[in-house]
Scaffold this active site. Sequence first.
Site, PDB file in Angstrom:
ATOM      1  N   HIS A   1       0.808  -1.204   0.107  1.00 38.44           N
ATOM      2  CA  HIS A   1       0.105   0.060   0.001  1.00 38.44           C
ATOM      3  C   HIS A   1       0.683   1.175   0.045  1.00 38.44           C
ATOM      4  O   HIS A   1       0.563   2.183  -0.690  1.00 38.44           O
ATOM      5  CB  HIS A   1      -0.929  -0.036   1.232  1.00 38.44           C
TER       6      HIS A   1
ATOM      7  N   LYS B   1      -9.810  -7.632   8.915  1.00 39.67           N
ATOM      8  CA  LYS B   1     -10.314  -7.783  10.231  1.00 39.67           C
ATOM      9  C   LYS B   1     -10.066  -6.640  10.984  1.00 39.67           C
ATOM     10  O   LYS B   1      -9.294  -5.639  10.988  1.00 39.67           O
ATOM     11  CB  LYS B   1      -9.896  -8.806  10.713  1.00 39.67           C
TER      12      LYS B   1
END
Length: 175
Positions: free
Chosen positions: A37, A102
């Site tokens: 990222h 999550k």
Amino acid sequence: MKYELKEPFTKDKLEKLRAGDTVLLTGTIYAARDAAHKKLIEMIQAGEPLPLQIENQMVYYMGPTPARPGHPIGSAGPTTSYRMDSFTPALLALGLSGMIGKGPRNDEVKKCAKEQGAVYFAAIGGAAALIAQSIKASEVVAFADMGTEAVRSLYVEDMPLVVAYDTVGGDVFGR
């Protein structure tokens, strides 16, 4: 509600989903974590072309273990999503349809996802071997030198997910 969601992952398909719905996801998604990222955002800021298409795609925050012989991937459980929060708004602005991970996200990610019509799915933490069964193919598509942090293209069939944030601001975490 229970849904089957198949690619292409266009935002009109996501509008009906609500926080708490269960989804079986089928199609090609990308797996990427923190380092990938960061590199993607650096490329965006430098005006460089990205090595993958972002619009109408799903990104799974996951770093796999090595594949056993005859399997496309090893364990493939979700990583904690908030580690990608600083990078996510820029990818949502490029048309990212959804994220899989999550745990809750920060308020900025939640706001940007709603504004962009994107969803955040929660994968089952602690069930990496189960999730790996839904992954039928895995291929490194960018940043191979980064090992488990490389961007992978995954073909998944009936990947079990829960809608954590929906397109209208619903939040399964109750925040």
